[in-house]
Design a protein around this motif. Sequence first.
Motif, PDB file in Angstrom:
ATOM      1  N   ARG A 284     -54.286  89.744  27.247  1.00  0.00           N
ATOM      2  CA  ARG A 284     -54.061  88.375  27.714  1.00  0.00           C
ATOM      3  C   ARG A 284     -54.046  88.294  29.240  1.00  0.00           C
ATOM      4  NH1 ARG A 284     -48.814  86.558  24.655  1.00  0.00           N
ATOM      5  NH2 ARG A 284     -49.159  84.642  25.856  1.00  0.00           N
ATOM      6  N   LEU A 285     -53.558  89.344  29.883  1.00  0.00           N
ATOM      7  CA  LEU A 285     -53.614  89.372  31.342  1.00  0.00           C
ATOM      8  C   LEU A 285     -55.060  89.357  31.832  1.00  0.00           C
ATOM      9  CD1 LEU A 285     -50.814  92.008  32.109  1.00  0.00           C
ATOM     10  CD2 LEU A 285     -50.694  89.545  32.527  1.00  0.00           C
ATOM     11  N   LYS A 286     -55.936  90.029  31.103  1.00  0.00           N
ATOM     12  CA  LYS A 286     -57.353  90.050  31.468  1.00  0.00           C
ATOM     13  C   LYS A 286     -58.014  88.686  31.283  1.00  0.00           C
ATOM     14  CE  LYS A 286     -58.318  94.952  30.632  1.00  0.00           C
ATOM     15  NZ  LYS A 286     -59.108  95.931  29.834  1.00  0.00           N
ATOM     16  N   GLU A 287     -57.396  87.828  30.483  1.00  0.00           N
ATOM     17  CA  GLU A 287     -57.931  86.484  30.250  1.00  0.00           C
ATOM     18  C   GLU A 287     -57.429  85.471  31.273  1.00  0.00           C
ATOM     19  OE1 GLU A 287     -56.810  85.573  26.266  1.00  0.00           O
ATOM     20  OE2 GLU A 287     -58.206  87.024  25.375  1.00  0.00           O
ATOM     21  N   ASN A 288     -56.872  85.984  32.360  1.00  0.00           N
ATOM     22  CA  ASN A 288     -56.422  85.123  33.454  1.00  0.00           C
ATOM     23  C   ASN A 288     -55.293  84.191  33.022  1.00  0.00           C
ATOM     24  OD1 ASN A 288     -56.454  84.295  36.103  1.00  0.00           O
ATOM     25  ND2 ASN A 288     -58.102  82.819  35.836  1.00  0.00           N
ATOM     26  N   GLN A 289     -54.355  84.735  32.272  1.00  0.00           N
ATOM     27  CA  GLN A 289     -53.227  83.947  31.790  1.00  0.00           C
ATOM     28  C   GLN A 289     -51.956  84.250  32.583  1.00  0.00           C
ATOM     29  OE1 GLN A 289     -52.400  83.972  27.592  1.00  0.00           O
ATOM     30  NE2 GLN A 289     -54.546  84.071  27.003  1.00  0.00           N
ATOM     31  N   VAL A 290     -51.155  83.204  32.769  1.00  0.00           N
ATOM     32  CA  VAL A 290     -49.779  83.382  33.214  1.00  0.00           C
ATOM     33  C   VAL A 290     -48.938  83.391  31.953  1.00  0.00           C
ATOM     34  CG1 VAL A 290     -47.858  82.441  34.534  1.00  0.00           C
ATOM     35  CG2 VAL A 290     -50.190  82.215  35.408  1.00  0.00           C
ATOM     36  N   ILE A 291     -48.426  84.559  31.590  1.00  0.00           N
ATOM     37  CA  ILE A 291     -47.729  84.714  30.312  1.00  0.00           C
ATOM     38  C   ILE A 291     -46.264  84.369  30.505  1.00  0.00           C
ATOM     39  CG2 ILE A 291     -47.162  86.306  28.446  1.00  0.00           C
ATOM     40  CD1 ILE A 291     -49.642  87.930  29.249  1.00  0.00           C
ATOM     41  N   ARG A 292     -45.853  83.293  29.887  1.00  0.00           N
ATOM     42  CA  ARG A 292     -44.475  82.825  30.029  1.00  0.00           C
ATOM     43  C   ARG A 292     -43.670  83.234  28.798  1.00  0.00           C
ATOM     44  NH1 ARG A 292     -44.850  79.853  34.461  1.00  0.00           N
ATOM     45  NH2 ARG A 292     -46.797  78.731  34.902  1.00  0.00           N
ATOM     46  N   PRO A 293     -42.406  83.615  29.002  1.00  0.00           N
ATOM     47  CA  PRO A 293     -41.594  84.110  27.890  1.00  0.00           C
ATOM     48  C   PRO A 293     -41.091  82.973  27.001  1.00  0.00           C
ATOM     49  CG  PRO A 293     -40.267  84.006  29.865  1.00  0.00           C
ATOM     50  CD  PRO A 293     -41.670  83.641  30.284  1.00  0.00           C
ATOM     51  N   PRO A 294     -40.784  83.266  25.742  1.00  0.00           N
ATOM     52  CA  PRO A 294     -40.119  82.278  24.886  1.00  0.00           C
ATOM     53  C   PRO A 294     -38.802  81.856  25.528  1.00  0.00           C
ATOM     54  CG  PRO A 294     -40.850  84.165  23.598  1.00  0.00           C
ATOM     55  CD  PRO A 294     -41.020  84.539  25.038  1.00  0.00           C
ATOM     56  N   TRP A 295     -38.469  80.584  25.375  1.00  0.00           N
ATOM     57  CA  TRP A 295     -37.298  80.043  26.069  1.00  0.00           C
ATOM     58  C   TRP A 295     -36.414  79.287  25.092  1.00  0.00           C
ATOM     59  CZ3 TRP A 295     -36.525  74.676  27.851  1.00  0.00           C
ATOM     60  CH2 TRP A 295     -35.392  74.539  28.679  1.00  0.00           C
ATOM     61  N   LEU A 296     -35.154  79.664  25.025  1.00  0.00           N
ATOM     62  CA  LEU A 296     -34.196  78.943  24.181  1.00  0.00           C
ATOM     63  C   LEU A 296     -33.439  77.879  24.959  1.00  0.00           C
ATOM     64  CD1 LEU A 296     -32.474  81.696  21.975  1.00  0.00           C
ATOM     65  CD2 LEU A 296     -34.248  80.061  21.325  1.00  0.00           C
ATOM     66  N   GLY A 297     -33.115  78.171  26.209  1.00  0.00           N
ATOM     67  CA  GLY A 297     -32.349  77.232  27.006  1.00  0.00           C
ATOM     68  C   GLY A 297     -30.853  77.349  26.800  1.00  0.00           C
ATOM     69  N   ILE A 298     -30.381  78.597  26.728  1.00  0.00           N
ATOM     70  CA  ILE A 298     -28.939  78.817  26.536  1.00  0.00           C
ATOM     71  C   ILE A 298     -28.405  79.817  27.545  1.00  0.00           C
ATOM     72  CG2 ILE A 298     -29.106  78.385  24.041  1.00  0.00           C
ATOM     73  CD1 ILE A 298     -28.737  81.460  23.667  1.00  0.00           C
ATOM     74  N   THR A 299     -27.108  79.791  27.726  1.00  0.00           N
ATOM     75  CA  THR A 299     -26.377  80.885  28.359  1.00  0.00           C
ATOM     76  C   THR A 299     -25.461  81.458  27.290  1.00  0.00           C
ATOM     77  OG1 THR A 299     -26.415  79.776  30.493  1.00  0.00           O
ATOM     78  CG2 THR A 299     -24.805  81.538  30.205  1.00  0.00           C
ATOM     79  N   ALA A 300     -25.405  82.780  27.197  1.00  0.00           N
ATOM     80  CA  ALA A 300     -24.651  83.397  26.103  1.00  0.00           C
ATOM     81  C   ALA A 300     -23.984  84.679  26.571  1.00  0.00           C
ATOM     82  CB  ALA A 300     -25.569  83.681  24.919  1.00  0.00           C
ATOM     83  N   ALA A 301     -23.023  85.119  25.797  1.00  0.00           N
ATOM     84  CA  ALA A 301     -22.308  86.370  26.061  1.00  0.00           C
ATOM     85  C   ALA A 301     -22.454  87.295  24.868  1.00  0.00           C
ATOM     86  CB  ALA A 301     -20.829  86.091  26.324  1.00  0.00           C
ATOM     87  N   SER A 302     -22.687  88.569  25.150  1.00  0.00           N
ATOM     88  CA  SER A 302     -22.754  89.550  24.065  1.00  0.00           C
ATOM     89  C   SER A 302     -21.381  89.694  23.416  1.00  0.00           C
ATOM     90  CB  SER A 302     -23.208  90.908  24.610  1.00  0.00           C
ATOM     91  OG  SER A 302     -24.464  90.821  25.243  1.00  0.00           O
ATOM     92  N   LEU A 303     -21.377  89.788  22.101  1.00  0.00           N
ATOM     93  CA  LEU A 303     -20.106  89.964  21.393  1.00  0.00           C
ATOM     94  C   LEU A 303     -19.617  91.399  21.554  1.00  0.00           C
ATOM     95  CD1 LEU A 303     -20.284  88.002  18.014  1.00  0.00           C
ATOM     96  CD2 LEU A 303     -19.269  87.327  20.193  1.00  0.00           C
ATOM     97  N   GLU A 304     -18.425  91.527  22.109  1.00  0.00           N
ATOM     98  CA  GLU A 304     -17.759  92.806  22.239  1.00  0.00           C
ATOM     99  C   GLU A 304     -16.416  92.709  21.520  1.00  0.00           C
ATOM    100  OE1 GLU A 304     -17.548  93.476  26.406  1.00  0.00           O
ATOM    101  OE2 GLU A 304     -19.701  93.867  26.620  1.00  0.00           O
TER     102      GLU A 304
END
Length: 345
Positions: free
Chosen positions: A254-274
Amino acid sequence: MYGVSKAFALAITSLSAAVILVVIFAWQGPGFNSVTPSASAALFDEQLVQGIYEQASPAVVDINVDRRLEDSFNRLGFGSGFLVDSEGHIVTNNHVIQGADRIRISFKDGTSAEAETLGTNPANDLALLKVSADAVKNIKPLTLGDSGDAKPGQLAIAIGSPFGLGGSITVGVISGVDRTLNSDLSRPISGVLQTDALINPGNSGGPLLDRQGKVVGINTAIQVSLSDFNPRNLGRGSIGFAVPVNTLVNLLPRLKENQVIRPPWLGITAASLEPLLVEALDLTVDHGVYVTQVMSGSPANKVGLVAAGLSDRGRPPKGGDVIVAVDGTKVRSVASLIALLNLHL
């Protein structure tokens, strides 16, 4: 990347409020006598390393980044990269070429060529450049290995241009695997390799090689504790990090196809459960991430995820949702959530 306008251009991360990361020119002077050549030489097979260097170094390039100012160019910085095929594709870090108006590639044989930027993936700090096939017709590309096979203790070789010193090599081991590192998007890069092979500003984008001379990572960041910091011996106590090559392999088409690859986005802030957080919130699950904030209009907002918010003490109160799995795979931490989402890049 290292230059006049970005003096500390190698990506820097922070361990905690008490530990900050610093990158400064390592001036060699008094104080280096305690390290003997025999001590380092005993750690690896010199002939093996020399052979790998002779084979791999022609494919490692200097990347010079310029910014246009009216009718001329000013140097923005520089970094490293490496050739991955005979068509002229060169891999580097996204932060090396970010903001560039012109990119010039210098090869070990003294030749040079201008490059264009094809695809980028800022979330994993990756970028793909292209020069003409004629410019690399006499250079053997590097072979991409399998970072999934990397193990602590195995030989690690970094080649690049620290402080503009092209063709420099350092040797160490893989110190750890499956680390996480924040990208310029403040989003964790998963599966990162940790190494004690010395990495400095200018090494960014260069290859981390195994004992077969195959690329296992793309050098991208260093970490230094301020409490141990000494500008005369930056290498002592610093930790190097490399983006795993398997991430590159998955994204390369996909990089060779001249793409800007954007990550999946949830739109949250979270804390790992400890354990302490599970106990404080009286939760019935012991794994996952606890949602503390949800951005308005985000995918998380649209599906109705509930955020707990933050108390005056900065700890989340009760009432937030817990994400426990993605596609049936358990979520263990915020980093693992990002890694699972990145499978859908």
